[in-house]
Scaffold this motif. Structure first.
Motif, PDB file in Angstrom:
ATOM      1  N   THR A  18       0.852  -1.184   0.000  1.00 58.63           N
ATOM      2  CA  THR A  18       0.000   0.000   0.000  1.00 58.63           C
ATOM      3  C   THR A  18       0.885   1.230   0.000  1.00 58.63           C
ATOM      4  N   ARG A  53       0.388   5.273   0.298  1.00 56.76           N
ATOM      5  CA  ARG A  53      -0.635   6.257   0.668  1.00 56.76           C
ATOM      6  C   ARG A  53       0.012   7.602   0.956  1.00 56.76           C
ATOM      7  N   THR A  68      -1.174  -4.085  -5.634  1.00 55.63           N
ATOM      8  CA  THR A  68      -0.748  -2.959  -4.802  1.00 55.63           C
ATOM      9  C   THR A  68      -1.749  -1.816  -4.919  1.00 55.63           C
ATOM     10  N   ALA A  69      -2.081  -1.208  -3.779  1.00 53.00           N
ATOM     11  CA  ALA A  69      -3.006  -0.081  -3.753  1.00 53.00           C
ATOM     12  C   ALA A  69      -2.225   1.217  -3.604  1.00 53.00           C
TER      13      ALA A  69
END
Length: 135
Positions: A47, A49, A64-65
């Motif tokens: 992740t 962010r 994958t974010a």
């Protein structure tokens, strides 16, 4: 050429700055509020962010974010099965290729200039501005 490698496996990077011509591998990692200025990023089941990412060579994401990131790549960008971009800005330039297969791009913007190829297969694109010049 890359000067070395940085690998993060099952770890967290928070408020971190990596600024070196290295290959960066992220596996099961969480990267928050960080700046990555590297040669390559290869992320699997991770992740990203609130990050700023500049890549001189290539980006490969798998499962994958990426949420609220700003990414600039001067090389290939590949987002594979299970990867997603939400509220993100992606810029790609140079003789690179952009490929999304089984990925999601939502509420984001993707700008690609002077690239050699652009491919979106089996992916979801919603509420997103896509501008491609050169493919």
């Amino acid at each position: 050429p890359p000067a070395g490698a940085v690998s993060v496996e099952r770890g967290n990077l928070t408020k971190t700055r990596v600024a070196a011509p290295v290959d960066m591998t992220l596996e099961d990692a969480f990267v928050f509020d960080s700046t990555l200025d590297v040669a390559t990023v290869d992320a699997t089941r991770s992740t990203l962010r609130h990050c700023f990412i500049t890549v001189s060579s290539s980006v490969a994401l798998s499962a994958t974010a990426a949420v609220s990131i700003a990414m600039c790549s001067f090389g290939d960008v590949a987002a594979a099965q299970g990867s997603s971009f939400h509220a993100s800005s992606i810029r790609v330039s140079g003789k690179a290729a952009v490929s999304m297969t089984g990925a999601e791009l939502q509420a984001s913007s993707l700008g690609a200039t002077g690239i050699s190829a652009f491919s979106v297969e089996s992916s979801r694109v919603a509420d997103t501005a896509v501008v491609v010049d050169g493919a």
